[in-house]
Design an enzyme around this catalytic site. Structure first.
Site, PDB file in Angstrom:
ATOM      1  N   THR A  20      52.182   8.875-146.250  1.00  8.54           N
ATOM      2  CA  THR A  20      53.161   9.955-146.362  1.00  8.54           C
ATOM      3  C   THR A  20      54.046  10.034-145.129  1.00  8.54           C
ATOM      4  O   THR A  20      55.270  10.076-145.215  1.00  8.54           O
ATOM      5  CB  THR A  20      52.433  11.300-146.593  1.00  8.54           C
ATOM      6  OG1 THR A  20      51.701  11.204-147.820  1.00  8.54           O
ATOM      7  CG2 THR A  20      53.404  12.453-146.664  1.00  8.54           C
TER       8      THR A  20
ATOM      9  N   ASN B 289      51.777   3.259-157.786  1.00  9.46           N
ATOM     10  CA  ASN B 289      50.421   3.797-157.666  1.00  9.46           C
ATOM     11  C   ASN B 289      49.856   4.292-158.992  1.00  9.46           C
ATOM     12  O   ASN B 289      48.654   4.427-159.141  1.00  9.46           O
ATOM     13  CB  ASN B 289      50.385   4.919-156.626  1.00  9.46           C
ATOM     14  CG  ASN B 289      51.472   5.942-156.838  1.00  9.46           C
ATOM     15  OD1 ASN B 289      52.665   5.629-156.788  1.00  9.46           O
ATOM     16  ND2 ASN B 289      51.069   7.168-157.098  1.00  9.46           N
TER      17      ASN B 289
ATOM     18  N   GLN C 276      50.074   0.675-151.875  1.00 12.33           N
ATOM     19  CA  GLN C 276      49.130   0.193-152.895  1.00 12.33           C
ATOM     20  C   GLN C 276      48.843  -1.307-152.785  1.00 12.33           C
ATOM     21  O   GLN C 276      47.951  -1.801-153.470  1.00 12.33           O
ATOM     22  CB  GLN C 276      49.659   0.511-154.304  1.00 12.33           C
ATOM     23  CG  GLN C 276      49.540   1.973-154.694  1.00 12.33           C
ATOM     24  CD  GLN C 276      48.096   2.427-154.908  1.00 12.33           C
ATOM     25  OE1 GLN C 276      47.233   1.651-155.308  1.00 12.33           O
ATOM     26  NE2 GLN C 276      47.821   3.686-154.625  1.00 12.33           N
TER      27      GLN C 276
ATOM     28  N   SER D 238      48.818   2.351-145.613  1.00 10.44           N
ATOM     29  CA  SER D 238      47.856   3.435-145.380  1.00 10.44           C
ATOM     30  C   SER D 238      46.428   2.897-145.480  1.00 10.44           C
ATOM     31  O   SER D 238      46.073   2.236-146.453  1.00 10.44           O
ATOM     32  CB  SER D 238      48.080   4.539-146.421  1.00 10.44           C
ATOM     33  OG  SER D 238      47.052   5.506-146.317  1.00 10.44           O
TER      34      SER D 238
ATOM     35  N   THR E 117      48.956  11.947-129.064  1.00 13.43           N
ATOM     36  CA  THR E 117      47.874  11.100-128.556  1.00 13.43           C
ATOM     37  C   THR E 117      47.406  10.145-129.649  1.00 13.43           C
ATOM     38  O   THR E 117      47.149  10.568-130.775  1.00 13.43           O
ATOM     39  CB  THR E 117      46.693  11.982-128.099  1.00 13.43           C
ATOM     40  OG1 THR E 117      47.175  12.866-127.088  1.00 13.43           O
ATOM     41  CG2 THR E 117      45.551  11.142-127.552  1.00 13.43           C
TER      42      THR E 117
ATOM     43  N   CYS F 163      48.164  13.352-156.848  1.00 14.64           N
ATOM     44  CA  CYS F 163      49.035  14.465-156.508  1.00 14.64           C
ATOM     45  C   CYS F 163      49.552  15.181-157.746  1.00 14.64           C
ATOM     46  O   CYS F 163      49.825  16.361-157.708  1.00 14.64           O
ATOM     47  CB  CYS F 163      50.209  13.983-155.685  1.00 14.64           C
ATOM     48  SG  CYS F 163      49.800  12.569-154.676  1.00 14.64           S
TER      49      CYS F 163
END
Ligand SMILES: *Cc1c(COP(=O)(O)O)cnc(C)c1O
Length: 379
Positions: free
Chosen positions: A72, A151, A179, A199, A237, A325
């Site tokens: 995202t 996806n 994906q 991701s 960080t 989602c």
């Protein structure tokens, strides 16, 4: 009761080897990668090693990778960062109609703020229309985003072909490869992309960890302000443990990719053939061949997808309607709509995505349960 996980496209369990690799970075090697002392330098070395591994895996240089909090953030940063940076050159942006919401919503935001957005259509298999893309490009076009694989229905797009086109026109090209990275080969050079999102949790890495590939020479406006981490491209960080986990996950995926892919295709095909044979009024969505090895997606006539999911859940099977989602939303999926699937079929959608730990008995159990459940729901 059996517990069967068939929702790997929503997220995958973390590989125990990934957790092992991350562990030291919560304890003895907990340092802040920006600290100049020994503990910090040790963390920084691990961070840079991880960056190098991720870069190598997708054919990039390590200086072209920034770590992010996931797909995202990578997608948001790509769209907002490129649009802001390129707005003096033009205001036209093209995104495909079947993108993930983390691309579509930033595009909608940009549309409210002075940009013109064109949505690229897809055919009934969910394949984007490259000829149409050629026609809608104009002098004003600054940015194009097309996902590598969808996806929901798993269709794999002709990214290299689009990449060549974008290069010839000098248009910034972003690909959401969340994906595909870790599932099928991804090479930023061969694909001709300028920006690429990935991701970790979609390929057995930790959640909340991702990366954005930014081709050398491409500038993005900063998205998180604060410190000068990630060569002043993303403040905060650094998540060293997450980066180490991401790198380990990518390494494991690349080592086992060929065997994993062929086994998943075998199981997936058994599942598809079994369902189409044993359930009447069932259709396969997505492309018959150009699809993710672990993805199958169906529409069933005269079935309510939500009730089907609940019945499956009661039988111990976790599946989904499409993206995690949109589950729970009453609107049929935008992806299915884009493929022209009638709404009454889209309401009976079922996505079954398998993964590294899927066993043949699980497919068999599913094939035994599903026809019964559907029959009961229809009655
Ligand atoms: C899961 C997913 C995302 C979002 O990634 P997160 O790491 O969960 O934020 C973006 N695009 C696609 C195609 C996805 O499947």
């Amino acid at each position: 009761m059996k517990k069967i996980y068939f929702d790997y496209a929503a997220t995958a369990p973390t590989d125990p080897l990934v957790v092992e690799a991350m562990k030291p970075f919560f304890f003895e090697k907990f340092g802040n990668a920006s600290s100049p002392h020994g503990v910090g330098r040790e963390a920084n070395k691990a961070l840079e090693d991880a960056r190098q591994k991720v870069a190598t895996f997708i054919g990039a240089k390590s200086s072209e990778i920034i770590f992010t909090s996931g797909g995202t953030e990578s997608n948001n940063h790509a769209l907002f960062g490129a649009a802001e940076n390129l707005k003096s050159r033009g205001n036209h942006i093209i995104v495909s109609r079947i993108e993930h919401h983390s691309v579509l919503e930033p595009a909608e935001y940009l549309e409210k703020n002075g940009f013109r957005i064109t949505y690229l259509n897809a055919d009934r298999y969910g394949m984007v229309d490259v000829e149409a893309l050629q026609k809608i490009i104009s002098e004003e076009t600054i940015f194009v985003s097309v996902m590598h694989a969808n996806n929901e229905i798993g269709t794999i797009q002709p990214i290299a072909e689009i990449g060549r086109l974008m290069k010839a026109r000098g248009i910034c090209f972003h690909v959401d490869a969340v994906q595909t990275v870790g599932h099928v080969p991804v090479d930023v050079g061969e694909m001709g992309v300028d920006l690429l999102s990935l991701s970790a949790h979609k390929f057995y890495g930790p959640k909340g960890m991702g990366a954005l590939y930014i081709r050398e020479g491409i500038r993005l406006e900063k998205f998180l302000f604060g410190g000068d981490q990630e060569k002043n491209r993303r403040a905060s960080t650094q998540n060293v443990a997450g980066a180490v986990g991401l790198a380990k996950a990518i390494e494991l995926a690349s080592q086992n990719m060929e065997t994993e892919v062929s086994e998943q295709i075998r199981l997936r095909q058994k599942l598809i053939d079994g369902i189409l044979k044993s359930v009447s009024g069932a259709r396969l969505n997505g492309h018959p061949e150009k699809r993710l090895p672990n993805n199958s997606h169906f529409a069933f006539e005269k079935v309510q997808g939500e009730s089907l999911l609940m019945s499956l859940d009661m039988a111990g099977i976790s599946a989904s309607m499409g993206s995690a989602c949109t589950s729970g939303a009453l609107e049929p999926s935008h992806v299915l709509r884009a493929t022209g699937l009638p709404d009454e079929l889209a309401y009976g959608a079922l996505r079954v995505t398998i993964g590294r730990w899927t066993k043949e008995e699980e497919i068999d159990y599913f094939l035994e349960q599903l026809p019964r459940i559907i029959k009961r729901l229809r009655d």
